[in-house]
Design a protein around this motif. Structure first.
Motif, PDB file in Angstrom:
ATOM      1  N   VAL A   1       0.846  -1.200   0.000  1.00 17.91           N
ATOM      2  CA  VAL A   1       0.000   0.000   0.000  1.00 17.91           C
ATOM      3  C   VAL A   1       0.881   1.250   0.000  1.00 17.91           C
ATOM      4  N   ARG A   2       1.963   1.212   0.755  1.00 15.79           N
ATOM      5  CA  ARG A   2       2.866   2.382   0.787  1.00 15.79           C
ATOM      6  C   ARG A   2       3.535   2.589  -0.569  1.00 15.79           C
ATOM      7  N   PHE A   3       3.935   1.515  -1.222  1.00 18.08           N
ATOM      8  CA  PHE A   3       4.511   1.655  -2.570  1.00 18.08           C
ATOM      9  C   PHE A   3       3.460   2.170  -3.553  1.00 18.08           C
ATOM     10  N   MET A   4       2.229   1.705  -3.396  1.00 20.58           N
ATOM     11  CA  MET A   4       1.160   2.178  -4.280  1.00 20.58           C
ATOM     12  C   MET A   4       0.867   3.655  -4.051  1.00 20.58           C
ATOM     13  N   GLU A   5       1.045   4.123  -2.813  1.00 15.11           N
ATOM     14  CA  GLU A   5       0.862   5.545  -2.538  1.00 15.11           C
ATOM     15  C   GLU A   5       1.911   6.380  -3.266  1.00 15.11           C
ATOM     16  N   VAL A   6       3.138   5.869  -3.346  1.00 15.31           N
ATOM     17  CA  VAL A   6       4.189   6.574  -4.103  1.00 15.31           C
ATOM     18  C   VAL A   6       3.791   6.636  -5.582  1.00 15.31           C
ATOM     19  N   GLY A   7       3.285   5.518  -6.098  1.00 14.84           N
ATOM     20  CA  GLY A   7       2.826   5.501  -7.489  1.00 14.84           C
ATOM     21  C   GLY A   7       1.649   6.436  -7.715  1.00 14.84           C
ATOM     22  N   LEU A   8       0.750   6.484  -6.734  1.00 16.28           N
ATOM     23  CA  LEU A   8      -0.396   7.384  -6.845  1.00 16.28           C
ATOM     24  C   LEU A   8       0.068   8.837  -6.873  1.00 16.28           C
ATOM     25  N   LEU A   9       1.059   9.153  -6.045  1.00 10.04           N
ATOM     26  CA  LEU A   9       1.597  10.520  -6.060  1.00 10.04           C
ATOM     27  C   LEU A   9       2.196  10.831  -7.426  1.00 10.04           C
ATOM     28  N   ALA A  10       2.950   9.898  -7.992  1.00  5.35           N
ATOM     29  CA  ALA A  10       3.553  10.116  -9.311  1.00  5.35           C
ATOM     30  C   ALA A  10       2.474  10.341 -10.368  1.00  5.35           C
ATOM     31  N   VAL A  11       1.433   9.541 -10.322  1.00  2.00           N
ATOM     32  CA  VAL A  11       0.338   9.678 -11.285  1.00  2.00           C
ATOM     33  C   VAL A  11      -0.345  11.032 -11.133  1.00  2.00           C
ATOM     34  N   ALA A  12      -0.629  11.414  -9.892  1.00  2.00           N
ATOM     35  CA  ALA A  12      -1.327  12.680  -9.660  1.00  2.00           C
ATOM     36  C   ALA A  12      -0.462  13.873 -10.070  1.00  2.00           C
ATOM     37  N   VAL A  13       0.829  13.836  -9.714  1.00  2.00           N
ATOM     38  CA  VAL A  13       1.716  14.963 -10.052  1.00  2.00           C
ATOM     39  C   VAL A  13       1.839  15.093 -11.566  1.00  2.00           C
ATOM     40  N   PHE A  14       2.041  13.964 -12.266  1.00  2.00           N
ATOM     41  CA  PHE A  14       2.152  14.068 -13.720  1.00  2.00           C
ATOM     42  C   PHE A  14       0.857  14.587 -14.332  1.00  2.00           C
ATOM     43  N   HIS A  15      -0.279  14.095 -13.850  1.00  2.00           N
ATOM     44  CA  HIS A  15      -1.568  14.533 -14.407  1.00  2.00           C
ATOM     45  C   HIS A  15      -1.761  16.036 -14.198  1.00  2.00           C
ATOM     46  N   ILE A  16      -1.389  16.527 -13.034  1.00  2.00           N
ATOM     47  CA  ILE A  16      -1.523  17.960 -12.745  1.00  2.00           C
ATOM     48  C   ILE A  16      -0.585  18.773 -13.629  1.00  2.00           C
ATOM     49  N   LEU A  17       0.687  18.383 -13.674  1.00  2.00           N
ATOM     50  CA  LEU A  17       1.663  19.145 -14.465  1.00  2.00           C
ATOM     51  C   LEU A  17       1.322  19.113 -15.950  1.00  2.00           C
ATOM     52  N   ASN A  18       0.912  17.959 -16.442  1.00  2.00           N
ATOM     53  CA  ASN A  18       0.540  17.875 -17.860  1.00  2.00           C
ATOM     54  C   ASN A  18      -0.736  18.662 -18.129  1.00  2.00           C
ATOM     55  N   GLY A  19      -1.643  18.688 -17.175  1.00  4.58           N
ATOM     56  CA  GLY A  19      -2.852  19.496 -17.329  1.00  4.58           C
ATOM     57  C   GLY A  19      -2.531  20.978 -17.414  1.00  4.58           C
ATOM     58  N   ILE A  20      -1.598  21.422 -16.594  1.00  5.53           N
ATOM     59  CA  ILE A  20      -1.159  22.832 -16.656  1.00  5.53           C
ATOM     60  C   ILE A  20      -0.485  23.094 -17.999  1.00  5.53           C
ATOM     61  N   ARG A  21       0.326  22.135 -18.455  1.00  6.15           N
ATOM     62  CA  ARG A  21       0.991  22.276 -19.764  1.00  6.15           C
ATOM     63  C   ARG A  21      -0.056  22.378 -20.870  1.00  6.15           C
ATOM     64  N   LEU A  22      -1.070  21.540 -20.814  1.00  5.72           N
ATOM     65  CA  LEU A  22      -2.131  21.583 -21.821  1.00  5.72           C
ATOM     66  C   LEU A  22      -2.900  22.893 -21.768  1.00  5.72           C
ATOM     67  N   LEU A  23      -3.092  23.432 -20.565  1.00  5.35           N
ATOM     68  CA  LEU A  23      -3.766  24.718 -20.430  1.00  5.35           C
ATOM     69  C   LEU A  23      -2.983  25.811 -21.148  1.00  5.35           C
ATOM     70  N   PHE A  24      -1.669  25.826 -20.939  1.00  4.23           N
ATOM     71  CA  PHE A  24      -0.837  26.821 -21.619  1.00  4.23           C
ATOM     72  C   PHE A  24      -0.861  26.619 -23.131  1.00  4.23           C
ATOM     73  N   VAL A  25      -0.838  25.383 -23.571  1.00  4.99           N
ATOM     74  CA  VAL A  25      -0.890  25.114 -25.015  1.00  4.99           C
ATOM     75  C   VAL A  25      -2.223  25.598 -25.588  1.00  4.99           C
ATOM     76  N   ASP A  26      -3.319  25.334 -24.858  1.00  5.07           N
ATOM     77  CA  ASP A  26      -4.628  25.791 -25.326  1.00  5.07           C
ATOM     78  C   ASP A  26      -4.717  27.310 -25.383  1.00  5.07           C
ATOM     79  N   LEU A  27      -4.005  27.977 -24.479  1.00  5.13           N
ATOM     80  CA  LEU A  27      -3.998  29.445 -24.474  1.00  5.13           C
ATOM     81  C   LEU A  27      -3.018  30.011 -25.494  1.00  5.13           C
ATOM     82  N   GLY A  28      -2.267  29.136 -26.135  1.00  5.69           N
ATOM     83  CA  GLY A  28      -1.325  29.596 -27.153  1.00  5.69           C
ATOM     84  C   GLY A  28       0.020  30.013 -26.589  1.00  5.69           C
TER      85      GLY A  28
END
Length: 129
Positions: free
Chosen positions: A70-97
């Motif tokens: 469960v602790r290892f899965m929490e590390v993976g969950l953090l990685a998934v969430a951080v990437f999703h957030i950062l990529n979402g911000i990147r996509l927002l900037f791309v959408d704004l040009g």
């Protein structure tokens, strides 16, 4: 008038080598989104134990935290969430040009930041094992 393109078969695994950074960003963003949705169902299941009483909820949480997987899965969950957030911000900037010329670099930067944050969090999540 619409145009059609020959995109080949989805089953043609040789196409994966042709993917650009933007396509990998799209694939990772979809994957991490589905993982986060799956986590929400698990989270709701654990929270629902609170309905039966505080003792069951506490025992459930303590029992889960005692498991190393469960602790290892929490590390993976953090990685998934951080990437999703950062990529979402990147996509927002791309959408704004903003930063259209640096889409590949921003994707790789989001990967590096995700890796750095995940590695930095490992001692916190695995403490007490």
């Amino acid at each position: 008038m619409s145009q059609s393109y020959d995109r080949g078969l989805v089953e043609d695994f040789g196409r994966w080598a042709e993917f650009s950074a933007g396509m990998w960003a799209w694939v990772f963003h979809k994957f991490t989104g589905w993982v986060l949705i799956g986590y929400l169902f698990t989270h709701i299941a654990v929270l629902s134990t609170a309905i039966e009483g505080p003792a069951l909820y506490t025992n459930t949480l303590q029992g889960l935290e005692a498991l190393a997987i469960v602790r290892f899965m929490e590390v993976g969950l953090l990685a998934v969430a951080v990437f999703h957030i950062l990529n979402g911000i990147r996509l927002l900037f791309v959408d704004l040009g903003v930063g259209l010329d640096a889409q590949d670099k921003s994707f790789y930067a989001s990967l590096v930041l995700t890796g750095a944050i995940t590695v930095a969090s490992v001692p916190t999540f695995l403490a007490g094992l």
